[in-house]
Design a protein around this motif. Structure first.
Motif, PDB file in Angstrom:
ATOM      1  N   MET A 142       0.842  -1.200   0.000  1.00 19.80           N
ATOM      2  CA  MET A 142       0.000   0.000   0.000  1.00 19.80           C
ATOM      3  C   MET A 142       0.881   1.257   0.000  1.00 19.80           C
ATOM      4  O   MET A 142       0.663   2.200  -0.750  1.00 19.80           O
ATOM      5  CB  MET A 142      -0.807  -0.033   1.299  1.00 19.80           C
ATOM      6  CG  MET A 142      -1.948   0.852   1.309  1.00 19.80           C
ATOM      7  SD  MET A 142      -3.361  -0.214   1.260  1.00 19.80           S
ATOM      8  CE  MET A 142      -4.412   0.658   2.333  1.00 19.80           C
ATOM      9  N   LEU A 143       1.883   1.204   0.876  1.00 22.79           N
ATOM     10  CA  LEU A 143       2.756   2.355   1.077  1.00 22.79           C
ATOM     11  C   LEU A 143       3.466   2.763  -0.216  1.00 22.79           C
ATOM     12  O   LEU A 143       3.501   3.935  -0.587  1.00 22.79           O
ATOM     13  CB  LEU A 143       3.792   1.961   2.146  1.00 22.79           C
ATOM     14  CG  LEU A 143       4.492   3.054   2.920  1.00 22.79           C
ATOM     15  CD1 LEU A 143       3.499   4.005   3.549  1.00 22.79           C
ATOM     16  CD2 LEU A 143       5.367   2.428   4.004  1.00 22.79           C
ATOM     17  N   SER A 144       4.015   1.786  -0.898  1.00 22.47           N
ATOM     18  CA  SER A 144       4.754   2.091  -2.120  1.00 22.47           C
ATOM     19  C   SER A 144       3.853   2.767  -3.141  1.00 22.47           C
ATOM     20  O   SER A 144       4.267   3.684  -3.843  1.00 22.47           O
ATOM     21  CB  SER A 144       5.318   0.810  -2.726  1.00 22.47           C
ATOM     22  OG  SER A 144       6.613   0.629  -2.259  1.00 22.47           O
ATOM     23  N   LYS A 145       2.622   2.303  -3.214  1.00 20.19           N
ATOM     24  CA  LYS A 145       1.673   2.897  -4.163  1.00 20.19           C
ATOM     25  C   LYS A 145       1.422   4.351  -3.793  1.00 20.19           C
ATOM     26  O   LYS A 145       1.408   5.230  -4.659  1.00 20.19           O
ATOM     27  CB  LYS A 145       0.361   2.086  -4.099  1.00 20.19           C
ATOM     28  CG  LYS A 145      -0.524   2.223  -5.271  1.00 20.19           C
ATOM     29  CD  LYS A 145       0.041   1.556  -6.503  1.00 20.19           C
ATOM     30  CE  LYS A 145      -0.320   2.363  -7.741  1.00 20.19           C
ATOM     31  NZ  LYS A 145       0.535   2.058  -8.881  1.00 20.19           N
ATOM     32  N   LEU A 146       1.241   4.609  -2.476  1.00 26.54           N
ATOM     33  CA  LEU A 146       0.985   5.987  -2.043  1.00 26.54           C
ATOM     34  C   LEU A 146       2.188   6.884  -2.343  1.00 26.54           C
ATOM     35  O   LEU A 146       2.035   8.041  -2.741  1.00 26.54           O
ATOM     36  CB  LEU A 146       0.653   6.015  -0.542  1.00 26.54           C
ATOM     37  CG  LEU A 146      -0.668   5.338  -0.161  1.00 26.54           C
ATOM     38  CD1 LEU A 146      -0.802   5.195   1.351  1.00 26.54           C
ATOM     39  CD2 LEU A 146      -1.851   6.139  -0.713  1.00 26.54           C
ATOM     40  N   PHE A 147       3.397   6.343  -2.179  1.00 26.25           N
ATOM     41  CA  PHE A 147       4.600   7.137  -2.496  1.00 26.25           C
ATOM     42  C   PHE A 147       4.679   7.421  -3.996  1.00 26.25           C
ATOM     43  O   PHE A 147       5.051   8.515  -4.414  1.00 26.25           O
ATOM     44  CB  PHE A 147       5.872   6.400  -2.055  1.00 26.25           C
ATOM     45  CG  PHE A 147       6.044   6.328  -0.559  1.00 26.25           C
ATOM     46  CD1 PHE A 147       5.524   7.299   0.279  1.00 26.25           C
ATOM     47  CD2 PHE A 147       6.749   5.273   0.020  1.00 26.25           C
ATOM     48  CE1 PHE A 147       5.690   7.228   1.660  1.00 26.25           C
ATOM     49  CE2 PHE A 147       6.919   5.192   1.395  1.00 26.25           C
ATOM     50  CZ  PHE A 147       6.387   6.173   2.212  1.00 26.25           C
ATOM     51  N   GLU A 148       4.320   6.427  -4.756  1.00 25.74           N
ATOM     52  CA  GLU A 148       4.361   6.583  -6.217  1.00 25.74           C
ATOM     53  C   GLU A 148       3.428   7.709  -6.658  1.00 25.74           C
ATOM     54  O   GLU A 148       3.801   8.563  -7.459  1.00 25.74           O
ATOM     55  CB  GLU A 148       3.873   5.268  -6.831  1.00 25.74           C
ATOM     56  CG  GLU A 148       4.732   4.726  -7.950  1.00 25.74           C
ATOM     57  CD  GLU A 148       4.165   3.382  -8.359  1.00 25.74           C
ATOM     58  OE1 GLU A 148       4.570   2.392  -7.731  1.00 25.74           O
ATOM     59  OE2 GLU A 148       3.307   3.338  -9.253  1.00 25.74           O
ATOM     60  N   ILE A 149       2.234   7.710  -6.073  1.00 24.86           N
ATOM     61  CA  ILE A 149       1.248   8.750  -6.420  1.00 24.86           C
ATOM     62  C   ILE A 149       1.791  10.126  -6.035  1.00 24.86           C
ATOM     63  O   ILE A 149       1.752  11.078  -6.802  1.00 24.86           O
ATOM     64  CB  ILE A 149      -0.102   8.471  -5.704  1.00 24.86           C
ATOM     65  CG1 ILE A 149      -0.728   7.195  -6.259  1.00 24.86           C
ATOM     66  CG2 ILE A 149      -1.057   9.654  -5.845  1.00 24.86           C
ATOM     67  CD1 ILE A 149      -1.920   6.677  -5.466  1.00 24.86           C
ATOM     68  N   ARG A 150       2.366  10.193  -4.811  1.00 28.13           N
ATOM     69  CA  ARG A 150       2.880  11.483  -4.333  1.00 28.13           C
ATOM     70  C   ARG A 150       4.064  11.950  -5.186  1.00 28.13           C
ATOM     71  O   ARG A 150       4.240  13.127  -5.433  1.00 28.13           O
ATOM     72  CB  ARG A 150       3.258  11.331  -2.860  1.00 28.13           C
ATOM     73  CG  ARG A 150       3.347  12.596  -2.010  1.00 28.13           C
ATOM     74  CD  ARG A 150       2.250  13.606  -2.212  1.00 28.13           C
ATOM     75  NE  ARG A 150       0.981  13.339  -1.590  1.00 28.13           N
ATOM     76  CZ  ARG A 150       0.560  13.878  -0.444  1.00 28.13           C
ATOM     77  NH1 ARG A 150       1.318  14.695   0.221  1.00 28.13           N
ATOM     78  NH2 ARG A 150      -0.634  13.615   0.016  1.00 28.13           N
TER      79      ARG A 150
END
Ligand code: SF4
Length: 333
Positions: free
Chosen positions: A285-293
């Motif tokens: 989940m975290l990696s996806k959120l970082f990618e979006i940011r």
């Protein structure tokens, strides 16, 4: 303060939250008069033994923790300290693997059934030094409530000093040494201080040099500076995510999220690297959120997933290429 059963040898695995709470747990047990044994540095043998004994679908850090527990068994300890980490923040919890860890070892790993020393850790903040959390261990350790109280108070001072060193910018291995008065080697100064990287990852991934293949040293060799979540104030990490609609359930994942959001939004760093271990649910989940940011802010981002087979050369090449790209972008080097 002594008073406990001096013949007892308690093992602490050099894995998972050893990298955050050893400066409390180790002096706490020592103050109580028992001998503390720490497992060896992570090596291929420890990893292989953990992989052999663990269920195959579990994340790599848990496999490594099992390897460290077996390393302590070989060292002949009487007990292995495996606290049930539940919560250190209101309405947030540890990843479920931490909560089930004592049971996983007791019932899933050969020869550990009678060796697990556990108690439940649940507190309002990062400070887990309340002696009452450890009272279930008093009889086994042969100590009184008063002895526990005094030992916990002394050990707390070491833990606070450790956190202070981290927040001064020391890596966790450096902070661990500093609280034990072990001199730390002089650091190579970054010749490109203009390039700074935010390194995100759980302490047990970043600071276990076998797991991360020494990513921190690699960055130092490339002469760039870096910052990690443990170098930031807890409140600052919380502030970063206070407005998001739905924070994550897991405390350390939220700490990384807070650090990541800060790195992406305030331009304190030129790029962000996320080190994640194979099989980690929260990190997917975290990696996806970082990618979006990263897409929103334009701050370069790279995710590195490590597993028990990751090759060092591959990692070296990726980090070098990332740093090179940051230098070009900033026209340095
Ligand atoms: S947070 Fe991820 S890496 Fe850590 S124990 Fe949980 S699943 Fe494993």
């Amino acid at each position: 303060m002594k008073g406990g059963d001096e013949s007892l040898r308690i093992g602490i695995p050099r894995a998972l939250l050893y990298y955050y709470y050893a400066p409390f747990w180790k002096p706490f047990f020592e103050e109580l008069g028992v001998e503390v044994v720490i497992s060896d540095e992570t090596n291929k043998g420890i990893v292989n033994r953990g992989v052999r004994e663990a269920v195959s679908e579990i994340c790599v850090p848990i496999k490594i923790f099992i390897g460290h527990s077996l390393n302590l068994l070989r060292k002949g300890v009487d007990y292995i300290f495996v606290p049930r980490m539940v919560s250190i923040s209101p309405l947030e919890f540890f990843c479920p693997k931490f909560m089930g860890l004592p049971d996983m070892l007791r019932h899933g790993v050969n020869k550990l059934e009678d060796k697990i020393l556990t108690c439940q850790i649940q507190s309002m903040d990062d400070d887990i030094s309340d002696y009452r959390l450890y009272l279930p261990l008093a009889d086994i350790l042969g100590v009184t409530e008063e002895q526990m109280k005094e030992s916990a108070a002394k050990a707390r001072e070491e833990w606070l000093a450790f956190r202070m060193y981290s927040k001064m910018g020391h890596t966790i291995p450096e902070a661990l040494n500093l609280v034990e008065n072990i001199p730390i080697s002089k650091r190579k100064e970054a010749s490109h201080p203009a390039i700074k990287i935010g390194v995100l990852g759980y302490v047990y991934n970043i600071y276990d040099s076998f797991v991360s293949m020494d990513v921190i040293e690699k960055l130092r060799d490339l002469q760039v500076s870096f910052i990690t979540f443990d170098m930031l104030e807890e409140q600052d990490l919380k502030n970063e995510i206070q407005d998001i609609r739905k924070p994550l359930f897991w405390t350390f994942t939220n700490k990384l999220l807070g650090a990541g959001y800060r790195f992406f939004s305030n331009r304190e760093v030129d790029g962000v690297i996320h080190i994640t271990a194979f099989g980690c649910g929260p990190d997917s989940m975290l990696s996806k959120l970082f990618e979006i940011r990263s897409n929103e802010t334009g701050v370069p981002f790279m995710m590195i997933r490590v597993d028990e087979h990751t090759g060092e050369n591959h990692l070296q090449t990726r980090i070098e290429a990332f740093v090179d790209m940051l230098k070009r972008k900033k026209r340095v080097g």
